[in-house]
Design a protein around this motif. Structure first.
Motif: not given
Length: 481
Positions: A21-27, A72-84, A114-117
């Protein structure tokens, strides 16, 4: 109930709730515009490095993009963040009135703070799981700048980045709790800067060549094009430079920014080519020249019902954010500052009468403006006229997302009310909870090769025709003039 391993991962997110939440507020306070998120990206990189992730800055040659990986190794799970953020939406947090913090300043009207956090929260939870279990697998948090007019994910798709993932997950703050589904519009933005010759409009008009005439003739040509395009296509424009304020001068310069939309990326690319030819015709008619600048382009979204069901199962078990009476009172008061607070949430309501009846019942049982319930899973045909560069990710790997209620019902998108809510405990709880749902689903994917195979098979079926990248090979992420 969730199993013990998931419980530990979710607990790890709770332990980091203050950091999240601190990160969300800073962004929120930085409120940096598309492709200008230097402080926001730097903060995420610092936090993630401190949390033990391997951070790579400036990925795909985009200065404010990054990746943070663990495992390390698979599966590789990507999680998408936005912050503009968005321009013109500076607003005091937790306020029930329109109150700018900085006159004319920017604000997070789409909740990307909030999305990025929340995305970071998910990555932290998955990391804790991988550390605890020592299982193979990798989680990668991608910092994706410029969603609001930059389409970084599409530029990353041009570099084939997303094809290296087994699956991608993300979320978005909304006025409801649901698993998102359906397609969206592809969108391309191009700027046309016309150059003519200045002269006295009365004394020597024959010596002038009007760039403004070229823009106006281009716009007229596009108006006639509207009759001959798909009924799901859209064309928008803004004259960003009309050449000056002196009507007695033949305007030597003028600029127009065009946005071309269609419900399929290949159709948008073809429609954009027609708009380009209209610009050429306008220049010929006025004896002017023009410079074409590609701003951004993104694809429509590809649905994945397999991943949607998985997200829904975990969302159902984890429930929705729990609010205090004080938070409900605030949300109820905020809902009185805009029209439409009584609408039925969920895209399924537009397509299925029985679904709409179920949602109406849930709304009637709900005690206030906040939707404190999970919408039923809807997996029928659905289309949203908006655009998101998550679409480009979904053309290169199985992709799905959820919505978590961060604003009261019917709260308009890109509004000061959103910005106000983003800086409250309501928004904080949404981000933390979204992280938990995404984390729990990612754990199932790490442990369930059969789920991954089913999701991949569906992905291959839905993308059989292949991905048309809307970003030209020579284009670079650009902020329009």
């Amino acid at each position: 109930m969730i199993d013990k391993e998931k419980q530990k991962a979710v607990a790890a997110i709770d332990e980091k709730a203050e950091l999240i939440t601190r990160t969300a507020d800073a962004i929120w306070e930085f409120a940096e515009l598309s492709l200008q998120e230097e402080r926001s990206a730097a903060l995420y990189c610092e936090v993630l490095e401190n949390e033990g992730f391997a951070v790579e800055k400036g990925i795909c040659k985009i200065p404010t993009a990054f990746s943070a990986s663990f495992g390390a190794g698979r599966p590789i799970i990507g999680i998408l963040a936005e912050y503009d953020a968005l321009s013109g939406l500076s607003q005091k947090g937790g306020s029930l009135d329109r109150a700018e913090l900085i006159p004319g300043g920017c604000g997070h009207g789409c909740g990307h703070n909030l999305l990025g956090a929340g995305a970071m929260a998910a990555a932290i939870g998955v990391k804790a799981y991988l550390e605890e279990t020592k299982r193979p697998g990798t989680v990668v948090l991608y910092g994706c700048p410029g969603e609001e007019g930059g389409a970084a994910k599409a530029f990353m798709a041009r570099e084939e980045l997303w094809r290296g993932l087994d699956v991608a997950l993300t979320w978005h703050p909304e006025d409801r709790n649901e698993v998102a589904t359906g397609s969206s519009n592809s969108c391309i933005q191009v700027q046309y800067r016309f150059t003519g010759v200045a002269s006295h409009a009365a004394g020597s008009p024959e010596q002038g060549r009007s760039a403004l005439d070229a823009v106006e003739l281009m716009n007229i040509g596009v108006q006639f094009l509207r009759e001959h395009m798909s009924d799901k296509a859209r064309l928008h424009y803004a004259i960003t430079d009309a050449g000056g304020r002196s009507p007695n001068v033949v305007q030597p310069r003028a600029t127009v920014l065009y946005m071309v939309r269609s419900n399929h990326v290949s159709e948008a690319v073809a429609l954009q080519a027609r708009v380009d030819r209209i610009a050429e015709g306008a220049a010929l008619m006025t004896d002017t020249t023009f410079e074409r600048t590609f701003i951004d382009g993104l694809a429509d979204t590809v649905t994945n019902h397999t991943l949607e069901k998985l997200l829904y199962e975990n969302f159902s078990v984890l429930g929705v954010p729990s609010l205090t009476e004080e938070e409900r009172v605030f949300a109820d008061a905020l809902s009185k500052t805009y029209d439409g607070s009584d609408y039925l949430p969920g895209i399924g309501c537009d397509y299925d009468a029985e679904y709409a009846t179920k949602v109406k019942t849930l709304r009637n049982q709900n005690s206030g403006a906040m939707n404190e319930f999970l919408l039923p899973l809807y997996q029928g045909e659905a289309f949203k006229p908006g655009s998101t560069d998550v679409g480009d990710v979904s053309w290169q790997c199985p992709t799905a997302q959820i919505h978590v209620a961060a604003w009261p019902n019917g709260c308009p998108g890109h509004s000061w009310q959103n910005v106000s809510c983003d800086r409250t405990a309501i928004g904080h709880k949404a981000a933390v909870h979204a992280g938990k749902v995404l984390c729990a689903a990612a754990i199932d994917l790490l442990n369930g090769p059969e789920i991954l195979e089913k999701a991949k098979a569906e992905f291959l079926r839905r993308t059989e025709e292949g991905y048309t990248c809307p970003v030209p090979a020579e284009a670079v992420p650009t902020v329009p003039d």
